[in-house]
Structure formats: structure tokens, C-alpha cells
Design a protein around this motif. Structure first.
Motif, PDB file in Angstrom:
ATOM      1  N   LYS A 139       7.276  -3.867   2.386  1.00 48.46           N
ATOM      2  CA  LYS A 139       6.145  -4.074   1.493  1.00 48.46           C
ATOM      3  C   LYS A 139       6.587  -3.930   0.042  1.00 48.46           C
ATOM      4  N   ILE A 140       5.818  -4.564  -0.850  1.00 46.95           N
ATOM      5  CA  ILE A 140       6.144  -4.565  -2.271  1.00 46.95           C
ATOM      6  C   ILE A 140       5.098  -3.765  -3.025  1.00 46.95           C
ATOM      7  N   PHE A 141       5.521  -2.674  -3.648  1.00 44.06           N
ATOM      8  CA  PHE A 141       4.657  -1.874  -4.517  1.00 44.06           C
ATOM      9  C   PHE A 141       5.098  -2.135  -5.957  1.00 44.06           C
ATOM     10  N   GLY A 215      -3.091   6.296  -3.026  1.00 45.94           N
ATOM     11  CA  GLY A 215      -1.872   7.049  -2.782  1.00 45.94           C
ATOM     12  C   GLY A 215      -1.362   7.647  -4.071  1.00 45.94           C
ATOM     13  N   VAL A 216      -0.384   8.529  -3.947  1.00 46.68           N
ATOM     14  CA  VAL A 216       0.203   9.166  -5.116  1.00 46.68           C
ATOM     15  C   VAL A 216       1.706   9.331  -4.898  1.00 46.68           C
ATOM     16  N   ILE A 217       2.473   9.100  -5.963  1.00 46.26           N
ATOM     17  CA  ILE A 217       3.913   9.355  -5.944  1.00 46.26           C
ATOM     18  C   ILE A 217       4.184  10.611  -6.756  1.00 46.26           C
ATOM     19  N   VAL A 218       4.859  11.568  -6.157  1.00 47.54           N
ATOM     20  CA  VAL A 218       5.225  12.799  -6.859  1.00 47.54           C
ATOM     21  C   VAL A 218       6.734  12.973  -6.800  1.00 47.54           C
ATOM     22  N   LEU A 247      -4.160   3.230   1.635  1.00 47.09           N
ATOM     23  CA  LEU A 247      -2.779   2.770   1.554  1.00 47.09           C
ATOM     24  C   LEU A 247      -2.125   2.758   2.917  1.00 47.09           C
ATOM     25  N   ASP A 248      -1.648   1.593   3.329  1.00 48.06           N
ATOM     26  CA  ASP A 248      -0.957   1.433   4.604  1.00 48.06           C
ATOM     27  C   ASP A 248       0.540   1.447   4.364  1.00 48.06           C
TER      28      ASP A 248
END
Length: 249
Positions: A139-141, A215-218, A247-248
Motif C-alpha cells: 500500500k502507498i501512504f 492512524g498515527v505514526i510515532v 486504517l487497513d
């Protein structure tokens, strides 16, 4: 709300502060196992300590990251992603195909920007075609107005055109690492784009509830020195699990 931990690799071969590849590999795998055991939903591996970055990564970086990501994928069961700084989404796709990584992050997918590394052109067309060429399911984020950059388009331009880039989710950051975006901007993006929205910087247990994100990126927040803190990560997870999101991974 899904929690993705950004796993900051130690300096890789070819970068100014590189010391030992075996140490890089051991550090990455050890911390990946810890992050999974602490309950994170996913990990994204990035060459965080290779600064100053190239816009397009050199062969030694791609080779090193391929080895490390493959070892992490073998050792843990949660999804693993790849971000090749500063904007080498093509390399990230190649690594994902070779290693079994489930998603990649692209910092400048659409519209050009000026970054410390130089003038960075968008790569959506290259990504879409290379993904098809490789038959890659990652997948592309994609970031919208990524941190550490001077954007030449307004956030409204990103919102209006991101559907052309074939992304699976978008990432919203503040101006720099550790700085959160304005909650109102993320809310507006969430309302107007037809895909999941990820909070990409500055998240803490105290401010997560202010963001209507999927979602969250930490990363920096959940570290103690070079290693990751299970205590800090669990604090973030505790708050994130109280919130919604689609978010999948």
C-alpha cells in the motif's frame, strides 16, 4: 486508531556516521521485536540517521535496507512498512517487493517542493507505473505537505488532487519532526479526502484525542536514546485504542 511505530535505523553504510552494519541490523531487529511485544499495530522502517539525505537513495542504502527489512519481516508478525528518505518511493517499492513489506511511505507524491536536500519533484506517475510493473501489493501512504519542506502548493491543492495519485492513505505532519500539525487542518483533510488520514508527527498521549485521524505514526516520542521505550509506547497505545479509525494495514 492504529499505531504505527517509525523504526529509526542507525546510520547505514555510506552515510557520514556509519560504524557497523551488524550493529545496525541487531539494533533494528531487537527493537522491532520489542515494538511488537509492546502492542503496536505496525512498524515502518526508515533510514532516519542517514542525514544529510539524498533525494534518491544510493545503492548501498537500498541494499542495506533490503537486508534489514527482510530480517524484521521474518522476526515479527505485524505489518512492516518502508520509507526511504528523502523521497525514494521507487526504492521503497522495490524493497517492499523483495522483502514482503506491506506498505511504503512517500514524502512528496504530488506537487514539487523545496527541501534541505534540494528541489524535489513529485513521483506519483513513477510510483503508479513501477508498482504495476513489479506486481507489488504494498500500500502507498503519501504525505500531504510533508515536514522539513517548503511546499509550492497550498493544502487545498493537495486535497483537490491527491485522488489522482492512487494512494491508499494520506499522512499529515507538522513543520518538523516532533511538531504536530494544526488539528483543524487534519480535520479538514479528513472531511474532504476519500481515504484514511494518518497523523504523522508530534503525537503524544495528551494530544491524540484532538485529532480525528485513522492512524498515527510515532517515533521520537517513544524512544529513549537510540532504543524504544515500551512504557512510552504503551501510553500512546492506551489513548489511541480509545479512538476510532478505519486504517487497513
Amino acid at each position: 486508531m492504529k499505531v504505527i511505530v517509525s523504526l529509526h535505523l542507525k546510520p547505514l553504510p555510506g552515510s557520514p556516521n556509519f560504524l557497523s552494519f551488524e550493529d545496525c541490523l541487531d539494533h533494528a531487529v531487537r527493537n522491532a521485536i520489542l515494538i511488537e511485544n509492546c502492542g503496536a499495530d505496525a512498524i515502518i522502517v526508515e533510514n532516519f540517521n542517514d542525514k544529510p539525505f539524498f533525494i534518491k537513495a544510493p545503492p548501498e542504502t537500498i541494499a542495506s535496507m533490503s537486508v534489514i527489512v527482510r530480517e524484521i519481516v521474518r522476526e515479527i508478525s505485524i505489518p512492516v512498512g518502508v520509507n526511504v528518505l528523502r523521497n525514494d518511493g521507487v526504492a521503497a517499492l522495490a524493497i517492499a517487493k523483495a522483502t514482503g513489506a506491506k506498505f511504503i511511505r512517500v514524502n512528496q507524491m504530488i506537487f514539487p517542493a523545496v527541501m534541505p536536500e534540494g528541489f524535489v519533484e513529485p513521483i506519483a506517475a513513477k510510483i503508479a507505473r513501477y508498482k504495476r510493473f513489479l506486481n507489488c501489493n504494498a500500500k502507498i501512504f503519501a504525505d500531504l505537505s510533508v515536514k522539513h519542506s517548503v511546499q509550492l502548493a497550498k493544502i487545498e491543492d493537495f486535497i483537490d488532487n491527491v485522488d489522482r495519485a492512487y494512494c491508499d492513505a494520506v499522512i499529515v505532519t507538522g513543520k518538523k519532526t516532533g511538531e504536530p500539525p494544526e488539528a483543524g487542518i487534519l480535520k479538514r483533510i479528513k472531511e474532504l479526502v476519500d481515504m484514511p488520514v494518518i497523523l504523522g508527527s508530534g503525537a503524544t498521549p495528551e494530544n491524540l484525542r484532538n485529532y480525528d485521524a485513522d492512524g498515527v505514526i510515532v517515533g521520537t516520542y517513544v524512544k529513549e536514546g537510540e532504543n524504544y521505550s515500551c512504557k512510552k509506547l504503551k501510553q500512546v497505545l492506551s489513548e489511541a485504542k480509545k479512538l476510532g479509525g478505519e486504517l487497513d494495514l
